[in-house]
Scaffold this active site. Structure first.
Site, PDB file in Angstrom:
ATOM      1  N   GLY A  69     -41.470  35.496  -0.440  1.00 56.03           N
ATOM      2  CA  GLY A  69     -41.994  34.512   0.198  1.00 56.03           C
ATOM      3  C   GLY A  69     -40.987  33.691   0.899  1.00 56.03           C
ATOM      4  O   GLY A  69     -41.182  32.961   2.139  1.00 56.03           O
ATOM      5  N   THR A  70     -39.670  33.581   0.432  1.00 57.41           N
ATOM      6  CA  THR A  70     -38.492  32.999   1.200  1.00 57.41           C
ATOM      7  C   THR A  70     -38.385  33.758   2.355  1.00 57.41           C
ATOM      8  O   THR A  70     -38.322  32.799   3.513  1.00 57.41           O
ATOM      9  CB  THR A  70     -37.306  33.232   0.370  1.00 57.41           C
ATOM     10  OG1 THR A  70     -37.712  32.671  -0.851  1.00 57.41           O
ATOM     11  CG2 THR A  70     -36.122  32.360   0.917  1.00 57.41           C
ATOM     12  N   ASN A 147     -45.603  24.457  -6.610  1.00 59.50           N
ATOM     13  CA  ASN A 147     -44.890  25.257  -7.508  1.00 59.50           C
ATOM     14  C   ASN A 147     -44.658  24.566  -8.554  1.00 59.50           C
ATOM     15  O   ASN A 147     -44.513  25.141  -9.821  1.00 59.50           O
ATOM     16  CB  ASN A 147     -44.032  25.925  -7.131  1.00 59.50           C
ATOM     17  CG  ASN A 147     -42.810  25.392  -6.091  1.00 59.50           C
ATOM     18  OD1 ASN A 147     -43.317  24.671  -5.023  1.00 59.50           O
ATOM     19  ND2 ASN A 147     -41.535  25.189  -6.707  1.00 59.50           N
ATOM     20  N   GLN A 174     -47.897  30.473  -4.652  1.00 63.76           N
ATOM     21  CA  GLN A 174     -48.291  30.243  -5.957  1.00 63.76           C
ATOM     22  C   GLN A 174     -49.931  30.339  -6.079  1.00 63.76           C
ATOM     23  O   GLN A 174     -50.355  30.839  -7.338  1.00 63.76           O
ATOM     24  CB  GLN A 174     -47.945  28.749  -6.278  1.00 63.76           C
ATOM     25  CG  GLN A 174     -46.588  28.549  -6.692  1.00 63.76           C
ATOM     26  CD  GLN A 174     -46.091  29.246  -7.809  1.00 63.76           C
ATOM     27  OE1 GLN A 174     -46.741  29.604  -8.836  1.00 63.76           O
ATOM     28  NE2 GLN A 174     -44.767  29.458  -7.973  1.00 63.76           N
ATOM     29  N   SER A 194     -46.458  36.495  -1.948  1.00 65.33           N
ATOM     30  CA  SER A 194     -45.457  37.065  -2.672  1.00 65.33           C
ATOM     31  C   SER A 194     -46.030  37.914  -3.690  1.00 65.33           C
ATOM     32  O   SER A 194     -46.972  37.346  -4.511  1.00 65.33           O
ATOM     33  CB  SER A 194     -44.313  36.065  -3.209  1.00 65.33           C
ATOM     34  OG  SER A 194     -43.326  36.556  -3.807  1.00 65.33           O
ATOM     35  N   ALA A 195     -45.117  39.039  -4.200  1.00 65.14           N
ATOM     36  CA  ALA A 195     -45.928  39.877  -5.370  1.00 65.14           C
ATOM     37  C   ALA A 195     -45.376  39.419  -6.740  1.00 65.14           C
ATOM     38  O   ALA A 195     -46.271  39.574  -7.759  1.00 65.14           O
ATOM     39  CB  ALA A 195     -45.509  41.108  -4.999  1.00 65.14           C
ATOM     40  N   HIS A 196     -44.401  38.732  -6.967  1.00 61.66           N
ATOM     41  CA  HIS A 196     -43.861  38.749  -8.384  1.00 61.66           C
ATOM     42  C   HIS A 196     -44.432  37.524  -9.159  1.00 61.66           C
ATOM     43  O   HIS A 196     -44.098  37.494 -10.452  1.00 61.66           O
ATOM     44  CB  HIS A 196     -42.174  38.606  -8.615  1.00 61.66           C
ATOM     45  CG  HIS A 196     -41.529  37.531  -7.861  1.00 61.66           C
ATOM     46  ND1 HIS A 196     -41.017  36.371  -8.584  1.00 61.66           N
ATOM     47  CD2 HIS A 196     -41.409  36.979  -6.619  1.00 61.66           C
ATOM     48  CE1 HIS A 196     -40.384  35.441  -7.929  1.00 61.66           C
ATOM     49  NE2 HIS A 196     -40.673  35.873  -6.764  1.00 61.66           N
ATOM     50  N   THR A 232     -35.727  49.227   6.953  1.00 58.78           N
ATOM     51  CA  THR A 232     -36.950  49.983   6.628  1.00 58.78           C
ATOM     52  C   THR A 232     -37.853  49.713   5.357  1.00 58.78           C
ATOM     53  O   THR A 232     -37.374  48.952   4.456  1.00 58.78           O
ATOM     54  CB  THR A 232     -35.813  51.195   5.742  1.00 58.78           C
ATOM     55  OG1 THR A 232     -35.147  51.854   6.806  1.00 58.78           O
ATOM     56  CG2 THR A 232     -36.793  52.349   4.934  1.00 58.78           C
ATOM     57  N   CYS A 323     -34.967  27.446  -8.566  1.00 60.36           N
ATOM     58  CA  CYS A 323     -33.727  27.566  -7.394  1.00 60.36           C
ATOM     59  C   CYS A 323     -32.964  26.292  -7.914  1.00 60.36           C
ATOM     60  O   CYS A 323     -31.813  26.211  -7.702  1.00 60.36           O
ATOM     61  CB  CYS A 323     -34.194  27.530  -6.051  1.00 60.36           C
ATOM     62  SG  CYS A 323     -35.555  28.389  -5.661  1.00 60.36           S
TER      63      CYS A 323
HETATM   64  N1  PLP Z   1     -42.685  29.312  -2.256  1.00 55.24           N
HETATM   65  C1  PLP Z   1     -43.280  28.725  -3.124  1.00 55.24           C
HETATM   66  C2  PLP Z   1     -44.258  27.894  -3.210  1.00 55.24           C
HETATM   67  C3  PLP Z   1     -42.622  29.389  -4.390  1.00 55.24           C
HETATM   68  O1  PLP Z   1     -43.215  28.983  -5.673  1.00 55.24           O
HETATM   69  C4  PLP Z   1     -41.514  30.344  -4.189  1.00 55.24           C
HETATM   70  C5  PLP Z   1     -41.074  31.066  -5.570  1.00 55.24           C
HETATM   71  O2  PLP Z   1     -40.585  30.407  -6.396  1.00 55.24           O
HETATM   72  C6  PLP Z   1     -41.236  30.955  -3.073  1.00 55.24           C
HETATM   73  C7  PLP Z   1     -42.026  30.189  -1.843  1.00 55.24           C
HETATM   74  C8  PLP Z   1     -40.150  31.954  -2.752  1.00 55.24           C
HETATM   75  O3  PLP Z   1     -40.862  33.229  -2.955  1.00 55.24           O
HETATM   76  P1  PLP Z   1     -39.959  34.439  -3.198  1.00 55.24           P
HETATM   77  O4  PLP Z   1     -39.482  34.303  -4.796  1.00 55.24           O
HETATM   78  O5  PLP Z   1     -40.931  35.775  -3.248  1.00 55.24           O
HETATM   79  O6  PLP Z   1     -38.772  34.498  -2.277  1.00 55.24           O
END
Ligand code: PLP
Length: 376
Positions: A69-70, A147, A174, A194-196, A232, A323
């Site tokens: 996501g970042t 989040n 989220q 995002s997958a995790h 890649t 974070c």
């Molecule tokens: N955006 C939101 C709303 C999130 O909650 C998060 C992760 O906590 C991210 C972006 C970042 O995603 P990633 O951990 O896949 O970089």
């Protein structure tokens, strides 16, 4: 340990790990290689792209894999304003994840106009801001669900009220896999996934870029991902992402009902046992994800101690964005809702998954009650 920090990350499913392993051990070909081993990786990636794109009603060509996501947020904001020159102004909400707010602030330091929208006490952006839009070439980035509190924004309301020349992005990290998402119905141009957060692997996500947008790479190198993201691709991570999405789509209703029942139970236990608590997640189910409950305590001065004592009691929770935890900064999200610095530091975010039970919720609130008593 009772794990109630599923908005930070989730445990990977065994079934997903099994699906990934052959792509690490046996089928290690580079997806850009022309021979059979490479082509096998390419086919797996394109099948995953199709399935993930279909889950949000996008065309496969609109979905570009990223490291998460970042990276997707950074690329969408920075490329829109710099490499692709699609926007000269940014509008974001005051409760965006730092993966949106920090690139936006950096772009502002480079001369891009930046407006930050206030939210109400529920954390929702109120309609009407569209009237004072400063550029018809704005990129509007408003997250789908937050989040820290789980509040859901009315993304559908944006498109009808802004000029067609404006671009709209939503960070759906989220909400993806937890509530239905349809990029066409939302009428937006960019989406972040995002997958995790849905039991998939870390280090893989996607940006969705609406067809017809002349989007240029932010990260330069090879011509992978239709020249939009060099590097890649990882077949193992992408296949893991695909399986996480497949299972999330299949189980969405059941997971949602289960998590909502945990959230409801936790809310009523807190209201019953901890009278000075303030719950920051909207009570109306249509305004919040089922997976998060955020609570704060205005009479507690050492917010970090709550998390440490909960950890010592065997309960893994956080105070919001992973974070910023440990940095002792009051949450910018809770401050935007109108909470004081003290209250915004003394917050706990509980976040659920399919693995949690009512018993775990009850234990967690028992421990929380003891912790709050000891710190009061
Ligand atoms: N955006 C939101 C709303 C999130 O909650 C998060 C992760 O906590 C991210 C972006 C970042 O995603 P990633 O951990 O896949 O970089």
């Amino acid at each position: 340990m009772i794990y109630l920090d599923n908005s930070a990350t989730t445990q990977i499913d065994e079934e997903i790990l099994d699906a990934m392993m052959p792509w690490m051990r046996d089928f290690f070909g580079n997806p850009s290689s022309a021979y059979a081993l490479g082509r096998k990786s390419r086919v797996a990636i394109e099948e995953a792209r199709e399935e993930i794109a279909a889950s949000i009603n996008a065309h496969p060509a609109e979905l570009i894999f990223t490291s998460g996501g970042t990276e997707a947020n950074n690329t969408i904001l920075k490329s829109s304003c710099i490499e692709s020159n699609l926007a000269d102004a940014l509008v974001i909400s005051s409760i965006e994840h730092h993966a949106v707010s920090h690139p936006a602030e950096w772009l502002a330091s480079q001369g891009v106009t930046l407006d930050i929208l206030d939210v109400d006490s529920n954390g929702r952006v109120q309609d009407g801001w569209q009237d004072s839009l400063r550029s018809h070439r704005s990129l509007i980035s408003i997250m789908h669900a937050n989040n820290e509190t789980g509040v859901i924004q009315d993304i559908l309301a944006i498109r009808p009220r802004v000029p067609e020349t404006c671009l709209i992005h939503s960070d759906a990290v989220q909400s993806f896999g937890k509530i239905p998402l349809d990029i066409q119905q939302m009428g937006i141009d960019f989406l972040t996934l995002s997958a995790h957060k849905i039991h998939g692997p870390k280090g893989i996500g996607a940006m969705v870029i609406r067809k017809g947008i002349d989007f240029k790479a932010h990260q330069h190198g090879g011509g992978q991902e239709r020249n939009r993201r060099a590097g890649t691709e990882s077949p193992a991570l992408i296949v893991g992402f695909q399986h996480a999405v497949r299972i999330a789509m299949r189980e969405m209703d059941a997971r949602s009902m289960h998590m909502r029942s945990l959230q409801d139970r936790m809310r009523s236990l807190i209201q019953e046992h901890i009278p000075l608590a303030r719950i920051n997640t909207p009570e109306n189910a249509s305004l919040s994800l089922p997976s998060i409950l955020n609570v704060s305590f205005q009479h507690i001065h050492d917010g970090e101690a709550i998390l440490q004592l909960m950890d010592m009691a065997g309960i893994a929770v956080s105070n919001g964005s992973a974070c910023v935890s440990g940095s002792q900064q009051p949450s910018h999200v809770l401050k935007a809702l109108g909470l004081s610095d003290t209250e915004a530091k003394a917050a706990v975010r509980f976040s659920f998954s399919k693995h949690n039970s009512l018993e775990e919720v009850e234990r967690a609130i028992q421990e929380l009650t003891t912790v709050i008593d000891s710190l009061s």
